[in-house]
Design an enzyme around this catalytic site. Structure first.
Site, PDB file in Angstrom:
ATOM      1  CB  CYS A 126      -0.708  -0.544   1.305  1.00 21.25           C
ATOM      2  SG  CYS A 126      -0.176  -0.094   2.816  1.00 21.25           S
ATOM      3  CD  GLU A 164      -6.152  -4.033   3.794  1.00 16.46           C
ATOM      4  OE1 GLU A 164      -5.559  -3.518   4.083  1.00 16.46           O
ATOM      5  OE2 GLU A 164      -5.076  -4.657   2.963  1.00 16.46           O
ATOM      6  NE  ARG A 208      -4.480  -0.211   9.883  1.00 18.91           N
ATOM      7  CZ  ARG A 208      -3.550  -0.182  10.377  1.00 18.91           C
ATOM      8  NH1 ARG A 208      -3.086   1.113  10.922  1.00 18.91           N
ATOM      9  NH2 ARG A 208      -2.175  -0.387   9.162  1.00 18.91           N
ATOM     10  NE  ARG A 210      -4.614  -0.620   5.012  1.00 16.74           N
ATOM     11  CZ  ARG A 210      -5.073   1.014   6.832  1.00 16.74           C
ATOM     12  NH1 ARG A 210      -5.765   2.149   6.212  1.00 16.74           N
ATOM     13  NH2 ARG A 210      -3.255   0.819   6.967  1.00 16.74           N
TER      14      ARG A 210
END
Length: 223
Positions: A126, A164, A208, A210
Site C-alpha cells: 500500500c 485489500e 483504520r 481500508r
C-alpha cells in the site's frame, strides 16, 4: 426463492453482523443488496443452497504479511494451498502462526508453479498509494505489484479475488489508478466491487479505514 446468508444461519432470515452493533433479522429474496439502518449490506449468494456443499475450498495468500486473510478464511473451513511474502520478518511471523514459511519474491514465481485455487487473496503493498507515503501509484515498483495479481488470476481464473489496500487508492492520480485496476481486471474477466470498511466497525479500538476489493469472475455463478 433463495435466501442470502450473512453471519449465522437462521431459517429464512438474514442475521447481520457488525458494523450494525446489534442483531437484526430480515428476509432476503434473491437480492444482492439490502438496506438496514441506512447501511448497505452486500449479500453473498449462499453456497449451501439446497443440499449442495460449499464449492469453494481453497485459496492462496499473496503478499501474506502475518496471515490476516488466512486466519479469516481458515475459520471458514477453507484451505490455504500457497502463500507468498518477500519480507523475512513477515515470513518468520507467518511461520510461527501457521507452521509454514511463505515463498519469496512473487515476481520470480511462475504462475504454473502456483496450485489451482478458488479464491485469490492479496493485501498488495500500500505504500505507493498511501497518503502517508509519496503516493507514486503505479510509478512505484511496489505499486506495479498489482500486475502480479493480474498475471496469476488470468492464468488460474479463481472464482473470487479478495484484495485489500488503503482508501487513498480510490482517489490517487484523480482516480486514474482505480480506473486502471478496474480495466485490468475487466480484461481478464472480472467485475470489481469496492467496499470501504473501518476496523472500528468490528470491535477494534482504532479508526483504520481500508478498501476491500471483491472481484467476481464474470461468467461464473458466484454473486
Amino acid at each position: 426463492r433463495h435466501w442470502g446468508i450473512l453471519g449465522k444461519r437462521q431459517e429464512g432470515l438474514l442475521r447481520t453482523a457488525p458494523p450494525l452493533f446489534q442483531e437484526v433479522y430480515v428476509p432476503v429474496y434473491c437480492r444482492e443488496r439490502v438496506q438496514i439502518q441506512h447501511k448497505e449490506i452486500i449479500i453473498v449468494r449462499d453456497f449451501y443452497q439446497s443440499n449442495e456443499r460449499n464449492t469453494m475450498y481453497t485459496f492462496i495468500d499473496l503478499f501474506a504479511g502475518i496471515g490476516g486473510f488466512r486466519t479469516a478464511l481458515e475459520k471458514k473451513g477453507m484451505k490455504c494451498v500457497f502463500s507468498s511474502d518477500i519480507d523475512e520478518k513477515a515470513q518468520e511471523a507467518y511461520f510461527k502462526n501457521f507452521g509454514e514459511t511463505p515463498k519469496g519474491d512473487i515476481t520470480e514465481i511462475h504462475e504454473k508453479k502456483i496450485p489451482s485455487h478458488d479464491i485469490l487473496c492479496a493485501g498488495f503493498p500500500c505504500q505507493s498509494f498511501s497518503i502517508s507515503g509519496q503516493s507514486k501509484g503505479f510509478d512505484d515498483d511496489r505499486g506495479r505489484l498489482f500486475y502480479e495479481i493480474v498475471r496469476i488470476a488470468n492464468y488460474h481464473q479463481p472464482h473470487v479475488l479478495l484484495l485489500e489496500n488503503v482508501k487513498n487508492i480510490l482517489t490517487i492520480d484523480n482516480g486514474s489508478v482505480i480506473k486502471t485496476i478496474e480495466a485490468k481486471l475487466d480484461e481478464i474477466g472480472y467485475t470489481l466491487n469496492k467496499h470501504v470498511l473501518n476496523a472500528s466497525y468490528f470491535g477494534i479500538p482504532q479508526s483504520r479505514e481500508r478498501v476491500y476489493f471483491v472481484a467476481l469472475r464474470k461468467h461464473g455463478k458466484t454473486k
